[in-house]
Design a protein around this motif. Structure first.
Motif, PDB file in Angstrom:
ATOM      1  N   HIS A   1      25.886 -41.964 -14.701  1.00  0.00           N
ATOM      2  CA  HIS A   1      26.956 -40.861 -14.333  1.00  0.00           C
ATOM      3  C   HIS A   1      27.965 -41.056 -15.575  1.00  0.00           C
ATOM      4  O   HIS A   1      28.417 -39.930 -15.953  1.00  0.00           O
TER       5      HIS A   1
ATOM      6  N   GLY B   1      37.270 -42.470 -10.650  1.00  0.00           N
ATOM      7  CA  GLY B   1      36.791 -43.820 -10.620  1.00  0.00           C
ATOM      8  C   GLY B   1      36.859 -44.776 -11.929  1.00  0.00           C
ATOM      9  O   GLY B   1      36.599 -45.913 -11.957  1.00  0.00           O
TER      10      GLY B   1
ATOM     11  N   GLY C   1      42.696 -41.184 -12.735  1.00  0.00           N
ATOM     12  CA  GLY C   1      42.378 -39.803 -11.660  1.00  0.00           C
ATOM     13  C   GLY C   1      42.923 -40.682 -10.251  1.00  0.00           C
ATOM     14  O   GLY C   1      43.742 -39.741  -9.790  1.00  0.00           O
ATOM     15  N   GLU C   2      42.665 -41.813 -10.227  1.00  0.00           N
ATOM     16  CA  GLU C   2      43.116 -42.258  -8.882  1.00  0.00           C
ATOM     17  C   GLU C   2      44.720 -42.464  -8.799  1.00  0.00           C
ATOM     18  O   GLU C   2      45.371 -42.007  -7.852  1.00  0.00           O
TER      19      GLU C   2
ATOM     20  N   PHE D   1      46.616 -40.039 -10.464  1.00  0.00           N
ATOM     21  CA  PHE D   1      47.079 -38.761 -10.192  1.00  0.00           C
ATOM     22  C   PHE D   1      46.918 -38.502  -8.781  1.00  0.00           C
ATOM     23  O   PHE D   1      47.818 -38.017  -8.111  1.00  0.00           O
TER      24      PHE D   1
ATOM     25  N   GLY E   1      44.786 -34.904  -6.592  1.00  0.00           N
ATOM     26  CA  GLY E   1      46.038 -34.619  -6.861  1.00  0.00           C
ATOM     27  C   GLY E   1      46.130 -34.225  -8.355  1.00  0.00           C
ATOM     28  O   GLY E   1      47.070 -33.333  -8.806  1.00  0.00           O
TER      29      GLY E   1
ATOM     30  N   PRO F   1      44.755 -31.766 -10.215  1.00  0.00           N
ATOM     31  CA  PRO F   1      44.649 -30.109 -10.680  1.00  0.00           C
ATOM     32  C   PRO F   1      46.364 -29.575  -9.915  1.00  0.00           C
ATOM     33  O   PRO F   1      46.955 -29.011 -11.161  1.00  0.00           O
TER      34      PRO F   1
ATOM     35  N   VAL G   1      39.671 -36.018 -15.302  1.00  0.00           N
ATOM     36  CA  VAL G   1      41.131 -35.808 -15.870  1.00  0.00           C
ATOM     37  C   VAL G   1      41.218 -35.079 -17.192  1.00  0.00           C
ATOM     38  O   VAL G   1      42.235 -34.716 -17.716  1.00  0.00           O
TER      39      VAL G   1
ATOM     40  N   ALA H   1      40.060 -32.330 -17.641  1.00  0.00           N
ATOM     41  CA  ALA H   1      40.406 -31.086 -17.374  1.00  0.00           C
ATOM     42  C   ALA H   1      41.826 -30.707 -17.600  1.00  0.00           C
ATOM     43  O   ALA H   1      42.129 -29.706 -17.451  1.00  0.00           O
ATOM     44  N   ASN H   2      42.629 -31.700 -17.701  1.00  0.00           N
ATOM     45  CA  ASN H   2      43.957 -31.521 -17.789  1.00  0.00           C
ATOM     46  C   ASN H   2      44.428 -31.200 -18.888  1.00  0.00           C
ATOM     47  O   ASN H   2      44.414 -31.352 -20.070  1.00  0.00           O
TER      48      ASN H   2
ATOM     49  N   CYS I   1      33.932 -30.951 -16.741  1.00  0.00           N
ATOM     50  CA  CYS I   1      34.655 -32.149 -16.755  1.00  0.00           C
ATOM     51  C   CYS I   1      34.452 -33.103 -15.308  1.00  0.00           C
ATOM     52  O   CYS I   1      34.312 -34.094 -15.375  1.00  0.00           O
ATOM     53  N   THR I   2      34.935 -32.136 -14.318  1.00  0.00           N
ATOM     54  CA  THR I   2      34.709 -32.855 -13.078  1.00  0.00           C
ATOM     55  C   THR I   2      33.238 -32.737 -12.742  1.00  0.00           C
ATOM     56  O   THR I   2      32.344 -32.291 -13.274  1.00  0.00           O
TER      57      THR I   2
END
Ligand code: KG4
Ligand code: ZN
Length: 349
Positions: free
Chosen positions: A111, A141, A166-167, A169, A182, A184, A274, A276-277, A303-304
């Motif tokens: 992944h 993750g 990301g966690e 966020f 959180g 986006p 993240v 995508a930020n 990204c996601t």
């Protein structure tokens, strides 16, 4: 002639079709976010059950979008790990069944390597003979720096010692009662905020290694909210923007340090949810160590989690005739991945 790709490592059921020429023919993502939002995060058992429900319809939808049928498939690419075990098993079992039934190769991919490959959707993969690619993979993750030296070879340079960015966020957004996921919503609020920022700590800014940490920053937000419990739009935006600025700075600092240690690197990929930020994307352009190199960030939709990235990487494996056996196992941790390499020597900063 094409490859079908399947992704089900977390809370997105996704399928994609890529032609052997490299042209992406279809990409379907069915997010389960609405279901998990009720619980404030991903519930693994619900995720695997939802994958069971959506997997076959999504595959059919991808084939329909690509206007091909099963007979045109030459291989099935699928995420083997890392991710949630039950979720991974649904995708892997579906892929094995299709590969067996259609008598075509199974291509199990990692992944995280696929998140990096997302930067090459619609183009050729990098020429590794010139130099490795440096990748910053930032998701719900994972928060890690790699050298991608060859397809199937990811050398780990630095990792998070606690939470993934990301966690963090997602947890900060929960504290601010902004819902799940959180990233986006914090991104949107922070982008519009123009006031003063809170002096939050920038994690691991002065550490000499390439490790990350986000739990201290999250705790600083919690402490601030304990002292200032009344939430309104302005205070929410201030906390969101201050947290985002500190998190971005932490990522930028370590990426710049990693590039200084690896002057031969010519291409940098920043990927994962993240990436995508919008604030991060702007900040990365201003890093001096990046200005002299090629920076590649996939478009936000790649990204996601998605299956187009699995398809792109699967095609590389297919072209190299690197196939997987039908008893391939899934794995939950990157350290168990067949592509994981630990960098043994590290030069000083
Ligand atoms: O890569 P991804 O879809 O799934 C994992 O492999 O984890 O990443 C999901 C993570 C979530 O934590 C989500 O809040 C975060 O990516 N994310 C963002 C943004 N979009 C998604 N974080 C910051 N800014 C965004 N725009
Ligand atoms: Zn992911």
């Amino acid at each position: 002639m094409a490859i079908l790709a399947i992704e089900s490592s977390c809370d997105e059921t996704a399928a994609a079709v890529i032609a052997l020429s490299g042209e992406l023919k279809a990409s379907i993502v069915r997010s389960q976010q609405k279901v998990h939002a009720n619980y404030g995060g991903v519930v693994p058992e619900i995720a695997s059950r939802s994958h069971c429900v959506y997997m076959l319809p999504i595959i059919e939808e991808a084939l329909a979008q690509a206007a091909i049928d099963y007979a045109a498939l030459k291989g099935i690419a699928v995420t083997a790990g890392p991710g949630l075990l039950g979720s991974l098993l649904v995708g892997l079992a579906s892929a094995k069944a299709l590969a067996l039934g259609l008598n075509i190769p199974l291509i199990a991919v990692d992944h995280l390597e696929a998140h990096i490959a997302a930067a090459y959707i619609g183009e050729a993969r990098p020429d590794f003979s010139r130099a490795p690619v440096m990748a910053l993979v930032i998701s719900g993750g994972h928060t890690a720096l790699y050298l991608w030296k060859e397809v199937g070879e990811l050398h780990l340079l630095g990792n998070t010692v606690d939470d993934a960015v990301g966690e963090a966020f997602d947890k900060v957004a929960a504290q601010l009662q902004l819902g799940y996921p959180g990233g986006p919503v914090i991104d949107k609020i922070a982008g519009a905020y123009q006031g003063a920022l809170l002096p939050l700590p920038i994690p691991m800014q002065h550490s000499k290694d390439l490790q990350f940490s986000f739990s201290g920053l999250k705790t600083a937000v919690v402490q601030h909210l304990k002292l200032h419990p009344a939430l309104n739009e302005t205070s929410q935006a201030q906390v969101a923007a201050s947290f985002q600025a500190a998190a971005i700075e932490a990522l930028a600092t370590k990426l710049a340090a990693a590039l200084r240690r690896n002057p031969n690197v010519q291409e940098v990929v920043v990927c994962g949810g993240v990436a995508a930020n919008q604030g991060l994307r702007r900040r990365l352009q201003a890093i001096p160590e990046i200005k002299t190199r090629t920076l590649k960030i996939p478009p936000p939709k790649y990204c996601t989690d998605n299956a187009a990235m699995i398809a792109r990487l699967g095609l590389d494996y297919f072209q190299r005739q690197q196939f997987s056996s039908l008893d391939t196992a899934s794995y939950t941790s990157f350290s168990r991945s067949p592509v994981c390499r630990h960098e043994k020597t590290e030069s000083p900063q």
